[in-house]
Design a protein around this motif. Structure first.
Motif, short mmCIF file in Angstrom:
data_model
loop_
_atom_site.label_atom_id
_atom_site.label_comp_id
_atom_site.label_asym_id
_atom_site.label_seq_id
_atom_site.Cartn_x
_atom_site.Cartn_y
_atom_site.Cartn_z
N SER A 175 2.33 -6.69 3.62
CA SER A 175 3.11 -5.50 3.29
C SER A 175 2.52 -4.89 2.02
O SER A 175 2.36 -5.58 1.01
CB SER A 175 4.58 -5.85 3.07
N GLU B 225 10.94 -1.09 -8.18
CA GLU B 225 11.84 -0.71 -7.10
C GLU B 225 13.30 -0.66 -7.54
O GLU B 225 14.18 -0.37 -6.73
CB GLU B 225 11.69 -1.69 -5.92
N CYS C 81 6.38 -5.30 -1.71
CA CYS C 81 5.06 -4.93 -1.20
C CYS C 81 3.99 -5.22 -2.24
O CYS C 81 4.27 -5.41 -3.42
CB CYS C 81 5.03 -3.45 -0.83
N CYS D 219 2.30 -1.11 -0.47
CA CYS D 219 2.74 0.25 -0.75
C CYS D 219 1.51 1.14 -0.92
O CYS D 219 0.51 0.71 -1.53
CB CYS D 219 3.62 0.29 -1.99
N ASN E 188 8.94 1.63 5.26
CA ASN E 188 9.85 2.25 4.31
C ASN E 188 9.22 3.55 3.82
O ASN E 188 8.23 3.53 3.09
CB ASN E 188 10.15 1.32 3.13
N ARG F 202 1.23 -3.91 -4.61
CA ARG F 202 1.01 -2.66 -5.32
C ARG F 202 -0.33 -2.73 -6.06
O ARG F 202 -0.60 -3.69 -6.76
CB ARG F 202 2.13 -2.39 -6.33
N LEU G 240 9.34 4.33 -0.17
CA LEU G 240 8.40 3.51 -0.95
C LEU G 240 6.96 3.70 -0.50
O LEU G 240 6.04 3.27 -1.19
CB LEU G 240 8.76 2.03 -0.84
N GLY G 241 6.75 4.32 0.65
CA GLY G 241 5.41 4.39 1.21
C GLY G 241 4.89 3.00 1.57
O GLY G 241 3.72 2.69 1.34
N ARG G 242 5.78 2.19 2.12
CA ARG G 242 5.44 0.79 2.40
C ARG G 242 4.99 0.61 3.85
O ARG G 242 5.66 1.07 4.78
CB ARG G 242 6.63 -0.12 2.11
N TYR G 243 3.89 -0.09 4.02
CA TYR G 243 3.31 -0.35 5.33
C TYR G 243 3.21 -1.86 5.55
O TYR G 243 3.19 -2.65 4.60
CB TYR G 243 1.90 0.25 5.44
#
Length: 211
Positions: free
Chosen positions: A153, A12, A104, A155, A178, A106, A181-184
């Motif tokens: 969290s 990041e 997140c 990605c 986000n 990954r 970042l494709g963060r959920y």
């Protein structure tokens, strides 16, 4: 090897900083053959964390060459001393499969883009136990056991265009926190197991050789 401060550079980080870190890592590890005198634990963890999928095969090949060059037939590294700290080199491989030290979770962030691998019950920050698989570059379903009931969290895994989340047999709708970042994020309960599944795939990326 960076001792303090640590964990400042990651996937990041700003692109220019990440590029400088990667160039530095490759220069130092190339100079010592990826087996510095005090052990794999000095060079491999950072390589696993910052090199990314596009460099996955290159990293694995460098690690393999170092094992052949520096280990006895029983794979004990002959590096002038040390002992249990050599296990720290395994963190480099773990970080290619799973990361949770930034914002997140990954999945396979450093594994070769077209490679195959699986892992079971790797621990992630927040009290999560994660298992996943990747076949010929395609990341499959991921299971996450939430031990403490923290928010999860994550990605979006490489190649996924969307995600379905099922926890304890019930479908949950994750919130996008986000976009870049494709963060959920999704809420979990203590002791609950969640399954993350692709809700669509994007075109395969041919950025690395198969491992």
């Amino acid at each position: 090897a960076p001792i303090h401060p640590a964990q400042i550079v990651g996937l990041e980080s700003p692109p220019e900083l990440l590029e400088h870190a990667r160039n530095t890592l490759w220069q130092i590890n190339t100079d010592n053959g990826w087996h510095p005198n005090n052990g794999f634990c000095l060079g491999w963890p950072s390589a696993g964390r910052i090199n990314g999928r596009e460099n996955g095969t290159r990293v694995l090949q460098a690690m393999t060459n170092a094992i052949h060059a520096a280990c006895f037939p029983n794979f004990w590294p002959n590096l002038g001393g040390g002992g249990l700290e050599q296990a720290g080199g395994i963190e480099g491989l773990h970080s290619m499969l799973l990361q949770s030290h930034e914002s997140c979770l990954r999945l396979f962030p450093g594994w070769p883009s077209n490679g195959t691998a699986s892992f079971k019950a790797l621990r992630a920050r927040g009290g999560f136990v994660v298992s996943g698989n990747q076949t010929a570059g395609v990341i499959g379903d991921v299971t996450v056991l939430s031990e403490r009931g923290e928010d999860l969290s994550f990605c979006l895994p490489h190649g996924w265009s969307g995600v379905r989340v099922s926890c304890g047999g019930s479908v949950k709708q994750p919130s996008l926190t986000n976009t870049s970042l494709g963060r959920y994020r999704v809420k979990t309960a203590a002791g609950e197991t969640c399954t993350l599944s692709a809700a669509g795939m994007v075109g395969a990326s041919k950025t690395d050789d198969t491992w």
